[in-house]
Scaffold this active site. Structure first.
Site, short mmCIF file in Angstrom:
data_model
loop_
_atom_site.label_atom_id
_atom_site.label_comp_id
_atom_site.label_asym_id
_atom_site.label_seq_id
_atom_site.Cartn_x
_atom_site.Cartn_y
_atom_site.Cartn_z
N SER A 1 0.85 -1.20 0.00
CA SER A 1 0.00 0.00 0.00
C SER A 1 0.88 1.24 0.00
CB SER A 1 -0.85 -0.01 1.27
OG SER A 1 -1.38 1.27 1.56
N TYR B 1 -3.32 -0.17 10.05
CA TYR B 1 -3.18 -0.55 8.63
C TYR B 1 -1.79 -0.18 8.12
CZ TYR B 1 -4.45 -0.67 3.63
OH TYR B 1 -4.51 -0.93 2.28
#
Ligand code: NAP
Ligand code: GCO
Length: 262
Positions: free
Chosen positions: A148, A161
């Site tokens: 990500s 996250y």
């Protein structure tokens, strides 16, 4: 292997994509299928799994689906044994399954934190640990971890996250370092902001984040799962046999820009 356009072919390969009933996982599974691979995927939810199987069939792709939870090592070890019996030994693993919780850090409970870390980081560890022995025995393998922008950058409300995806970047490099000698390549794909159910809350009409991302991204648009197909086939194929431990950002240039002046 001498390069030719066949170097991009996945004919005869078996690819396991986690969490691939829809979203980015389905797009990646479809692209690897179109490149010739037999697709195997899992989902934690039977209903979504059935929908995924129907979608692969409609796309003309041979797919096998299994209900399992990437955080449950017993389930995963059993699933891999079933796959090896039903389909064959896995050549390509895409660790795609993942969740996000958008909660200010000081309001996040340890249980919420652990759930994100467990699925987004421990899950890929469990999956890679399960498929590596077969890859070593075969003398080749590809592992692609879906990282990500948060493998590189933080932002408000996504602490767990970002920690997980930062860890996944380093797990990618460590697998490359530890198993590269077995002709196993482990790389990451770092999608930018992509239109999927996971980002739907950020894209509602008038949501400030929507325009923020469009302004921050040099491509001046949100990405789509389609944008991830070519990079996935490349990293899953013989065309990338000397690429190892690399995170390929597919982000429209957002990581390369401080953003346009207002
Ligand atoms: P998504 O639409 O939320 O899909 C996530 C998939 O993972 C779903 O199929 C989900 O299954 C599955 N899953 C969740 N927990 C699981 C578990 N414990 N075991 C097995 N499967 C599980 O997400 P997405 O946007 O397609 O993202 C896919 C991956 O790309 C994630 O790793 C995400 O972090 C990453 N990513 C997304 C973006 C983006 O902008 N969308 C950008 C960068 C990276 P259920 O539906 O049954 O829960
Ligand atoms: C968020 C988004 C991002 C994307 C992706 C960006 O809330 O910031 O969900 O985290 O999902 O990871 O690369």
């Amino acid at each position: 292997m001498e390069f030719s356009m066949d170097s991009f072919s996945l004919k005869g390969k078996i690819a396991l994509v986690t969490g691939a009933s829809y979203g980015i996982g389905f797009a990646i599974g479809s692209s690897l299928g179109k490149a010739g691979a037999t697709i195997v995927f899992n989902d934690i939810n039977e209903e979504f799994l059935e929908k995924g199987l129907a979608a692969y069939k409609e796309a003309g792709i041979e797919a096998h689906g299994y209900v399992s939870d990437v955080t449950n090592e017993t389930q995963i070890q059993e699933m891999i044994k079933k796959i090896e019996k039903d389909v064959g030994t896995i050549d390509i693993l895409v660790n795609n399954a993942g969740i996000i919780k958008r909660i200010p850090m000081i309001e996040m409970t340890p249980e919420e934190w652990r759930q994100v870390i467990d699925i987004d980081l421990t899950g890929p560890f469990i999956m890679a640990k399960a498929v590596l022995p077969g890859m070593i025995e075969k003398g080749h393998g590809k592992i692609i971890n879906i990282c990500s922008l948060m493998s590189e950058l933080g932002r408000e409300t996504v602490s767990a996250y970002a920690a997980a995806k930062g860890g996944l970047k380093m797990l990618t490099k460590n697998i490359a370092a530890e198993y590269g000698e077995h002709n196993i390549q482990c790389n990451g794909i770092g999608p930018g902001y992509i239109e999927t159910p996971q980002t739907a809350p950020l894209r509602v009409e008038g949501h400030p984040f929507n325009n923020f991302i469009i302004d921050k991204t040099p491509a001046a648009r949100w990405g789509t799962p389609e944008d991830l197909k070519g990079p996935s086939v490349f990293l899953a194929s013989d065309a990338s046999n000397f690429v190892n431990g690399h995170i390929l950002y597919v982000d429209g240039g957002i990581l390369s820009s401080i953003g346009k002046q207002p």
